[in-house]
Design a protein around this motif. Structure first.
Motif, PDB file in Angstrom:
ATOM      1  N   PHE A  27      12.220  -0.069 -13.338  1.00  0.00           N
ATOM      2  CA  PHE A  27      11.206   0.962 -13.110  1.00  0.00           C
ATOM      3  C   PHE A  27      11.865   2.322 -13.311  1.00  0.00           C
TER       4      PHE A  27
ATOM      5  N   ASN B 135       7.254  -0.517  -7.462  1.00  0.00           N
ATOM      6  CA  ASN B 135       6.972   0.714  -8.187  1.00  0.00           C
ATOM      7  C   ASN B 135       6.632   1.848  -7.238  1.00  0.00           C
ATOM      8  N   ASP B 136       5.844   1.553  -6.218  1.00  0.00           N
ATOM      9  CA  ASP B 136       5.437   2.553  -5.232  1.00  0.00           C
ATOM     10  C   ASP B 136       6.613   2.989  -4.361  1.00  0.00           C
TER      11      ASP B 136
ATOM     12  N   GLY C 184       7.308   0.999 -15.986  1.00  0.00           N
ATOM     13  CA  GLY C 184       8.060  -0.197 -15.658  1.00  0.00           C
ATOM     14  C   GLY C 184       8.079  -1.173 -16.812  1.00  0.00           C
TER      15      GLY C 184
ATOM     16  N   VAL D 151       1.803   6.758  -9.677  1.00  0.00           N
ATOM     17  CA  VAL D 151       2.324   5.408  -9.475  1.00  0.00           C
ATOM     18  C   VAL D 151       1.206   4.461  -9.896  1.00  0.00           C
TER      19      VAL D 151
ATOM     20  N   ASN E   3      -1.396   7.081  -6.320  1.00  0.00           N
ATOM     21  CA  ASN E   3      -1.505   5.663  -6.690  1.00  0.00           C
ATOM     22  C   ASN E   3      -2.758   5.450  -7.515  1.00  0.00           C
TER      23      ASN E   3
ATOM     24  N   TYR F 284      17.397  -3.671  -4.363  1.00  0.00           N
ATOM     25  CA  TYR F 284      17.197  -2.994  -5.637  1.00  0.00           C
ATOM     26  C   TYR F 284      18.517  -2.403  -6.126  1.00  0.00           C
TER      27      TYR F 284
ATOM     28  N   GLY G 282       8.852   5.113  -6.450  1.00  0.00           N
ATOM     29  CA  GLY G 282       8.185   6.377  -6.742  1.00  0.00           C
ATOM     30  C   GLY G 282       8.230   7.333  -5.570  1.00  0.00           C
TER      31      GLY G 282
ATOM     32  N   MET H  72       5.570   6.654 -12.945  1.00  0.00           N
ATOM     33  CA  MET H  72       6.541   5.572 -12.801  1.00  0.00           C
ATOM     34  C   MET H  72       6.191   4.483 -13.808  1.00  0.00           C
TER      35      MET H  72
ATOM     36  N   GLY I 186      -1.025  -2.004 -14.387  1.00  0.00           N
ATOM     37  CA  GLY I 186      -0.301  -0.741 -14.419  1.00  0.00           C
ATOM     38  C   GLY I 186      -0.586   0.118 -15.625  1.00  0.00           C
TER      39      GLY I 186
END
Length: 330
Positions: free
Chosen positions: A258, A49-50, A99, A41, A72, A296, A53, A97, A78
């Motif tokens: 993402f 994103n986290d 994005g 991530v 992470n 989301y 993920g 991940m 990113g």
């Protein structure tokens, strides 16, 4: 699930070339997976994103019988984490991940990007949109986008907007709005979304384009006024809020996404197995409830459709970056 873009001939050709270049695509090695999988991530914990993920890692762990470890590795918008993934073996044991920011925006933003978004990765699945919304400090005398545009046109450089950094999706969303609405609004970049929103709430700056869930939570308590969402249609999480397009800025659309990618060369059988497991996971009740609560919107679809999305978004964001005259260095 929505299909955002059709499968192109170029994407189909990509699979053919990879099959010839990487014979293991035709005959996957043994039973997969036979050991833990790493999911990079490329951002700090707790962001979209986290969150996505970790949902993906949970479902992969449940269905594949092997632990999927989330790593992470943030920094440089990113790109550091994504570069680490690109340089990993294409054996299915390293995923990442990706994005909109580090796969579609970064090629235009950074002159020395250490990876090629189209050549160095195998798209697995586009996981979700994270809808954006416009939040205003309540002292701004605009109840909707039309009034906001009228004020900004009447008083150039009178209003200010915050972003999570120059070249971030939040800044590009605002720059596209400025160019399409014919307004001049002052950009105030921050090192992250939280400090920018804090200053919008306190009145240090006037507005921000940010995650719908963040804007919505502040609007519910009266600390911000949410006037529009930035997607192509209204969000299920805020059906009462119009889109920017509905509000008079024709053609405006920003829908950050993402998704899961792997280093180029992953055997085709593994790509489609991962795609199927994650797609099924996106329909699981616990996942849909979590995504709904955050606002989301799940996407899903095939690897080819995800590849087409990346391919289409790169030139679109490049136009925004060029028009806004944004330059950045890693």
């Amino acid at each position: 699930m929505r299909v955002l873009f059709p499968v192109t001939q170029a994407v189909c050709l990509m699979w053919g070339v990879l099959a010839v270049s990487h014979p293991t695509m035709v005959h996957a090695q043994g039973a997969y997976p036979s050991r833990p999988i790493r999911l990079i991530v490329p951002f700090a914990p707790a962001g979209p994103n986290d969150i996505l993920g970790r949902l993906v890692a949970q479902k992969l762990t449940e269905q594949l019988g092997q632990t999927v470890v989330v790593e992470n590795r943030g920094g440089a918008g990113g790109t550091i984490g994504l570069d680490a993934a690109a340089k990993s073996p294409g054996d299915g044991y390293t995923l990442a991940m990706g994005g909109s920011s580090n796969m579609a925006v970064a090629p235009a933003l950074y002159s020395k990007l250490p990876y090629d978004s189209l050549k160095d990765f195998m798209p697995i699945i586009n996981v979700a949109h994270v809808p954006y919304a416009i939040g205003l400090n309540p002292t701004v005398p605009a109840k909707d986008v039309k009034e906001l545009v009228a004020i900004a046109r009447r008083k150039a450089h009178y209003l200010s907007y915050g972003s999570s950094g120059t070249g971030s999706i939040s800044s590009l969303a605002a720059e596209l709005f400025k160019s399409m609405s014919g307004t001049r609004i002052v950009h105030v970049p921050y090192k992250g979304t939280a400090p920018a929103l804090t200053d919008v709430v306190s009145g240090q700056i006037d507005m921000m384009f940010a995650d719908l869930s963040l804007i919505q939570n502040l609007a519910r308590t009266g600390r911000l006024r949410m006037v529009a969402v930035t997607g192509s249609k209204r969000s299920p999480a805020a059906r009462e809020v119009p889109t920017v397009m509905e509000s008079g800025v024709q053609g405006y659309q920003i829908e950050p996404w993402f998704g899961v990618v792997a280093p180029a060369g992953v055997p085709r059988e593994i790509v489609f197995r991962l795609n199927g497991v994650i797609a099924a996971g996106l329909k699981a009740p616990d996942v849909t409830q979590r995504l709904d609560a955050l606002g989301y919107e799940p996407i899903g679809g095939t690897p080819e459709q995800f590849a087409a999305t990346i391919r289409a978004d790169i030139p679109r964001y490049a136009t925004i970056v060029k028009t806004a005259g944004i330059k950045a260095d890693l």
